[in-house]
Design a protein around this motif. Structure first.
Motif, mmCIF file in Angstrom:
data_model
loop_
_atom_site.group_PDB
_atom_site.id
_atom_site.type_symbol
_atom_site.label_atom_id
_atom_site.label_comp_id
_atom_site.label_asym_id
_atom_site.label_seq_id
_atom_site.Cartn_x
_atom_site.Cartn_y
_atom_site.Cartn_z
ATOM 1 N N THR A 125 -30.830 5.278 53.500
ATOM 2 C CA THR A 125 -29.448 5.443 53.034
ATOM 3 C C THR A 125 -28.526 5.598 54.242
ATOM 4 O OG1 THR A 125 -29.804 7.815 52.765
ATOM 5 C CG2 THR A 125 -30.044 6.458 50.797
ATOM 6 N N ALA A 126 -27.335 4.983 54.111
ATOM 7 C CA ALA A 126 -26.380 4.992 55.220
ATOM 8 C C ALA A 126 -25.882 6.406 55.523
ATOM 9 C CB ALA A 126 -25.211 4.077 54.888
ATOM 10 N N GLU A 127 -25.965 7.310 54.561
ATOM 11 C CA GLU A 127 -25.525 8.703 54.763
ATOM 12 C C GLU A 127 -26.627 9.622 54.237
ATOM 13 O OE1 GLU A 127 -22.480 9.333 56.062
ATOM 14 O OE2 GLU A 127 -21.975 7.195 56.059
ATOM 15 N N ALA A 128 -26.668 10.824 54.767
ATOM 16 C CA ALA A 128 -27.662 11.798 54.288
ATOM 17 C C ALA A 128 -27.275 12.261 52.888
ATOM 18 C CB ALA A 128 -27.696 12.986 55.232
ATOM 19 N N LEU A 129 -28.250 12.280 51.977
ATOM 20 C CA LEU A 129 -27.958 12.695 50.594
ATOM 21 C C LEU A 129 -28.206 14.197 50.370
ATOM 22 C CD1 LEU A 129 -29.449 9.713 48.521
ATOM 23 C CD2 LEU A 129 -27.091 10.108 49.199
ATOM 24 N N GLU A 130 -28.828 14.850 51.344
ATOM 25 C CA GLU A 130 -29.241 16.253 51.131
ATOM 26 C C GLU A 130 -28.135 17.175 50.600
ATOM 27 O OE1 GLU A 130 -30.434 14.509 53.828
ATOM 28 O OE2 GLU A 130 -32.370 14.347 52.837
ATOM 29 N N PRO A 131 -26.908 17.115 51.159
ATOM 30 C CA PRO A 131 -25.907 18.076 50.641
ATOM 31 C C PRO A 131 -25.562 17.849 49.169
ATOM 32 C CG PRO A 131 -25.115 16.982 52.653
ATOM 33 C CD PRO A 131 -26.357 16.266 52.227
ATOM 34 N N PHE A 132 -25.954 16.696 48.629
ATOM 35 C CA PHE A 132 -25.474 16.321 47.298
ATOM 36 C C PHE A 132 -26.564 16.287 46.221
ATOM 37 C CE2 PHE A 132 -22.945 14.114 50.578
ATOM 38 C CZ PHE A 132 -21.737 14.766 50.376
ATOM 39 N N THR A 133 -27.780 16.675 46.565
ATOM 40 C CA THR A 133 -28.846 16.569 45.557
ATOM 41 C C THR A 133 -28.750 17.709 44.549
ATOM 42 O OG1 THR A 133 -30.404 17.832 46.851
ATOM 43 C CG2 THR A 133 -30.427 15.444 47.175
ATOM 44 N N ASP A 134 -29.512 17.579 43.446
ATOM 45 C CA ASP A 134 -29.422 18.578 42.374
ATOM 46 C C ASP A 134 -30.201 19.846 42.696
ATOM 47 O OD1 ASP A 134 -32.005 17.387 42.030
ATOM 48 O OD2 ASP A 134 -32.054 18.240 40.024
ATOM 49 N N ILE A 135 -30.941 19.854 43.815
ATOM 50 C CA ILE A 135 -31.783 21.021 44.112
ATOM 51 C C ILE A 135 -30.941 22.295 44.108
ATOM 52 C CG2 ILE A 135 -33.194 22.110 45.951
ATOM 53 C CD1 ILE A 135 -34.249 19.317 46.556
ATOM 54 N N SER B 142 -30.262 21.802 33.103
ATOM 55 C CA SER B 142 -28.870 22.184 33.065
ATOM 56 C C SER B 142 -28.264 21.976 34.454
ATOM 57 C CB SER B 142 -28.801 23.660 32.654
ATOM 58 O OG SER B 142 -27.546 24.164 32.951
ATOM 59 N N LEU B 143 -27.236 21.148 34.526
ATOM 60 C CA LEU B 143 -26.494 20.963 35.786
ATOM 61 C C LEU B 143 -25.036 21.278 35.496
ATOM 62 C CD1 LEU B 143 -27.222 17.713 37.861
ATOM 63 C CD2 LEU B 143 -27.697 20.074 38.452
ATOM 64 N N PRO B 144 -24.396 22.082 36.355
ATOM 65 C CA PRO B 144 -23.003 22.449 36.074
ATOM 66 C C PRO B 144 -22.012 21.322 36.361
ATOM 67 C CG PRO B 144 -23.733 23.486 38.102
ATOM 68 C CD PRO B 144 -24.911 22.722 37.574
ATOM 69 N N ILE B 145 -21.967 20.368 35.450
ATOM 70 C CA ILE B 145 -20.963 19.286 35.511
ATOM 71 C C ILE B 145 -20.116 19.447 34.253
ATOM 72 C CG2 ILE B 145 -20.555 16.784 35.543
ATOM 73 C CD1 ILE B 145 -23.391 16.477 36.689
ATOM 74 N N PHE B 146 -18.815 19.596 34.436
ATOM 75 C CA PHE B 146 -17.979 19.878 33.267
ATOM 76 C C PHE B 146 -16.663 19.103 33.330
ATOM 77 C CE2 PHE B 146 -17.785 23.129 36.516
ATOM 78 C CZ PHE B 146 -16.441 23.194 36.809
ATOM 79 N N PRO B 147 -16.024 18.915 32.163
ATOM 80 C CA PRO B 147 -14.786 18.124 32.137
ATOM 81 C C PRO B 147 -13.561 18.931 32.574
ATOM 82 C CG PRO B 147 -15.435 18.761 29.909
ATOM 83 C CD PRO B 147 -16.469 19.336 30.829
ATOM 84 N N VAL B 148 -12.676 18.270 33.312
ATOM 85 C CA VAL B 148 -11.369 18.857 33.660
ATOM 86 C C VAL B 148 -10.320 17.818 33.291
ATOM 87 C CG1 VAL B 148 -9.885 19.679 35.528
ATOM 88 C CG2 VAL B 148 -12.302 20.277 35.543
ATOM 89 N N LYS B 149 -9.466 18.223 32.369
ATOM 90 C CA LYS B 149 -8.500 17.255 31.833
ATOM 91 C C LYS B 149 -7.387 16.922 32.836
ATOM 92 C CE LYS B 149 -5.890 18.338 28.159
ATOM 93 N NZ LYS B 149 -5.715 18.494 26.680
ATOM 94 N N GLY B 150 -6.983 15.663 32.845
ATOM 95 C CA GLY B 150 -5.820 15.224 33.616
ATOM 96 C C GLY B 150 -4.886 14.481 32.684
ATOM 97 N N GLU B 151 -3.621 14.893 32.673
ATOM 98 C CA GLU B 151 -2.620 14.189 31.854
ATOM 99 C C GLU B 151 -1.698 13.404 32.791
ATOM 100 O OE1 GLU B 151 -1.850 17.462 28.443
ATOM 101 O OE2 GLU B 151 -2.144 18.139 30.492
ATOM 102 N N PRO C 31 -14.892 14.499 35.914
ATOM 103 C CA PRO C 31 -16.146 15.252 35.992
ATOM 104 C C PRO C 31 -16.150 16.200 37.194
ATOM 105 C CG PRO C 31 -16.447 13.018 36.811
ATOM 106 C CD PRO C 31 -14.982 13.176 36.552
ATOM 107 N N GLN C 32 -16.117 17.490 36.949
ATOM 108 C CA GLN C 32 -16.122 18.486 38.029
ATOM 109 C C GLN C 32 -17.488 19.165 38.090
ATOM 110 O OE1 GLN C 32 -15.443 19.467 40.789
ATOM 111 N NE2 GLN C 32 -13.721 20.914 40.840
ATOM 112 N N THR C 33 -17.797 19.743 39.252
ATOM 113 C CA THR C 33 -19.058 20.501 39.385
ATOM 114 C C THR C 33 -18.719 21.929 39.823
ATOM 115 O OG1 THR C 33 -19.316 19.943 41.715
ATOM 116 C CG2 THR C 33 -20.313 18.423 40.118
ATOM 117 N N ALA C 34 -19.726 22.815 39.729
ATOM 118 C CA ALA C 34 -19.465 24.229 40.019
ATOM 119 C C ALA C 34 -19.024 24.447 41.470
ATOM 120 C CB ALA C 34 -20.719 25.039 39.718
ATOM 121 N N ASP C 35 -19.590 23.702 42.418
ATOM 122 C CA ASP C 35 -19.217 23.920 43.826
ATOM 123 C C ASP C 35 -18.315 22.816 44.375
ATOM 124 O OD1 ASP C 35 -20.958 21.805 44.017
ATOM 125 O OD2 ASP C 35 -22.430 22.813 45.268
#
Ligand code: GLY
Length: 374
Positions: free
Chosen positions: A356-366, A221-230, A308-312
């Motif tokens: 990787t050209a940038e650190a991925l740590e802040p963005f991993t699923d951990i 379970s990963l908190p990725i959820f839809p946010v509508k845009g009109e 696609p939005q995430t919890a944080d």
């Protein structure tokens, strides 16, 4: 189909950018898309490259956005050469207007930390704004002028990534859904799709707002959820504005030809992507308040889609912690178009064994992944 180096699930701007970057590195790629390429948020987007306008404070995502924005001029040439599609990069800048003193003070703070970082962000009073863009209402108290926040055509960018990837050998299958995932321990061994079984050394989930559902199929379970845009567009010749005009809850983006694109609501409605009268009415009222002449423009189109939005608020990039060979690139919320070049590059670097050209740590699923009880 022969075993591939990488299978990508999702044919939006993120999946296609990853496919493009991987094929540039000589990887064999299969991409499956449950609908058509760019059918959802990627084509609905306004195409703003709003690295500065979208961030109220600095942080790792802001840094990544700046890096990604810088990639567009070269990407435009590269994609045109590879696909024949012009992504229509336009660089007249953006005006982030304030209607109240409170908004002004927030924007002044934004200007302060951004200029301290060496970025152009200039406060203009109402007269200066109207000298630059006479059609903007005189009801504002001023605007932040962001010369480096530019725009592209979002549908053309997505199409260009896909066409260029296909030219480099990617097998792209539309109307093809992943229905079952096969795993042995921490290794994904294949996926069953509506068009048959696919096998690869590596798998990437780039399913936009649907990525949380795909994760559930994988048992997490990963908190990725839809946010509508009109949104809607109108026709106007000549354009009443040259720059993108951005206010709280409404932006107006002058597009090629005679189109002005107006976005967008931000609504939590689950997977209901239907346009509502209420959403449209509120957006139209905001657009008329910002740019009064728009009320006489003929309406071209209306649409809605799911971001696609995430919890944080941070997207997910990198290998999933529960697998050796499954990665995710999802949850870009309002910034999928802007972040697509850097996301494609980072995931391709990761899967090609490059640094990787940038650190991925802040963005991993951990930070969030929870096994779903069976
Ligand atoms: N990037 C602006 C939006 O998502 O509405």
């Amino acid at each position: 189909m022969k075993k591939k180096d990488v299978v990508i699930i999702g044919g939006g701007v993120i999946g296609t950018s990853i496919a493009y970057e991987l094929t540039k590195r000589g990887k064999s790629v299969a991409l499956v898309e449950k609908d058509t390429i760019g059918a959802h948020a990627s084509s609905a987007a306004g195409g703003m490259l709003g690295a500065q306008v979208e961030f109220a404070e600095p942080g790792p995502l802001f840094d990544l956005s700046l890096r990604s924005r810088l990639m567009f001029p070269d990407l435009q040439k590269e994609l045109y050469a590879a696909s024949g599609i012009d992504i229509q990069l336009k660089t007249p800048g953006m005006l982030r207007v304030a209607f109240t003193e409170e908004e002004k003070s927030t924007l002044m703070k934004q200007a302060e930390w951004q200029t301290a970082m060496g970025l152009p962000a200039t406060w203009l009073d109402t007269k200066e704004v109207r000298r630059m863009e006479p059609a903007v209402t005189d009801g504002i108290v001023g605007a932040l002028f962001l010369t480096e926040d530019t725009q592209v055509s979002a549908p053309d960018l997505t199409k260009a990534f896909a066409v260029a990837a296909a030219k480099h050998g990617a097998a792209i299958t539309e109307n093809c859904e992943a229905i079952e995932f096969y795993r042995q321990g921490e290794q994904m061994t294949g996926i069953e799709t509506t068009a048959g079984k696919l096998e690869a050394d590596e798998y990437v989930i780039a399913g936009g707002a649907w990525s949380g559902k795909i994760m559930k199929q994988l048992g997490h379970s990963l908190p990725i959820f839809p946010v509508k845009g009109e949104a809607f567009s109108v026709l106007s010749i000549p354009h009443p504005i040259e720059k993108t005009i951005y206010s709280h809850g409404c932006y107006i983006v002058p597009k090629s030809g005679d189109r002005l694109l107006v976005g967008a609501s931000v609504k939590d409605c689950g997977f209901d992507a239907r346009l509502t009268i209420d959403g449209l009415q509120q957006l139209m009222a905001k657009a008329v308040r910002l740019l009064p002449v728009i009320k006489d423009c003929p309406l071209e189109k209306t649409w809605a889609s799911l971001r696609p939005q995430t919890a944080d608020g941070l997207p997910y990039f990198g290998r999933l912690s529960a697998y050796n060979n499954v990665s995710i690139a999802a949850g870009h919320f309002r910034n999928g178009i802007l972040l697509s070049p850097i996301t494609g590059q980072l995931i391709a670097q990761l899967l090609s064994g490059e640094a990787t050209a940038e650190a991925l740590e802040p963005f991993t699923d951990i930070r969030h992944s929870i096994p779903v009880s069976q």
